[in-house]
Design an enzyme around this catalytic site. Sequence first.
Site, short mmCIF file in Angstrom:
data_model
loop_
_atom_site.label_atom_id
_atom_site.label_comp_id
_atom_site.label_asym_id
_atom_site.label_seq_id
_atom_site.Cartn_x
_atom_site.Cartn_y
_atom_site.Cartn_z
N CYS A 50 1.48 -4.02 2.49
CA CYS A 50 2.51 -4.47 1.56
C CYS A 50 1.81 -5.37 0.54
CB CYS A 50 3.67 -5.18 2.27
SG CYS A 50 3.30 -6.74 3.09
N ASP A 55 5.23 -0.61 1.98
CA ASP A 55 6.44 -0.75 1.19
C ASP A 55 6.03 -0.55 -0.26
OD1 ASP A 55 5.30 -3.14 0.33
OD2 ASP A 55 6.93 -4.41 1.03
N HIS A 79 -12.11 -11.48 26.82
CA HIS A 79 -11.24 -10.82 25.85
C HIS A 79 -10.19 -9.97 26.56
CE1 HIS A 79 -13.77 -12.45 22.82
NE2 HIS A 79 -14.81 -11.73 23.18
N THR A 104 1.37 -8.65 0.35
CA THR A 104 0.52 -9.66 0.99
C THR A 104 -0.01 -9.24 2.35
OG1 THR A 104 2.38 -10.72 2.11
CG2 THR A 104 1.80 -11.54 -0.12
#
Length: 143
Positions: free
Chosen positions: A65, A8, A134, A67
Amino acid sequence: MKIAIACDHGGIEYKESLKKFLIEQGHEVEDFGCHDKTSCDYPDHAKPAAQSVAEGKNDRGIVICSTGIGVSIAANKVPGVRCALVSDVMCARLTREHNNTNVLAMGQFVIGEHLMKEIVTVWLNTPFSEGERHVRRINKLEA
């Protein structure tokens, strides 16, 4: 490797820098935007990039973005995507080895540009461990 990349307005500088870096490393990059600093909505770019990974059109995805939080949430809404928000090299390695992540999220306001490139390099070059525990855990996510 074919890599989807998206951001963004809060991640545009890092996306552009990373796109150039990836191409120099020999990767093919598909850019899902955004393309300038005009305020935009992160799901409009992160979700299509993640979708391209889930559909096999790109091998991996990277979303950015300010954060990394918003783009990671948006990417993880796409079935088949395992996106991790990473801000250090150790987690970049472990999220590939243990979680077989296929999308990486980062925050431009959180890490430095040099660290971003280190994280991406480690993440792209670390294979999934194929460890039984896993695989079992990832299968539970897909159920």
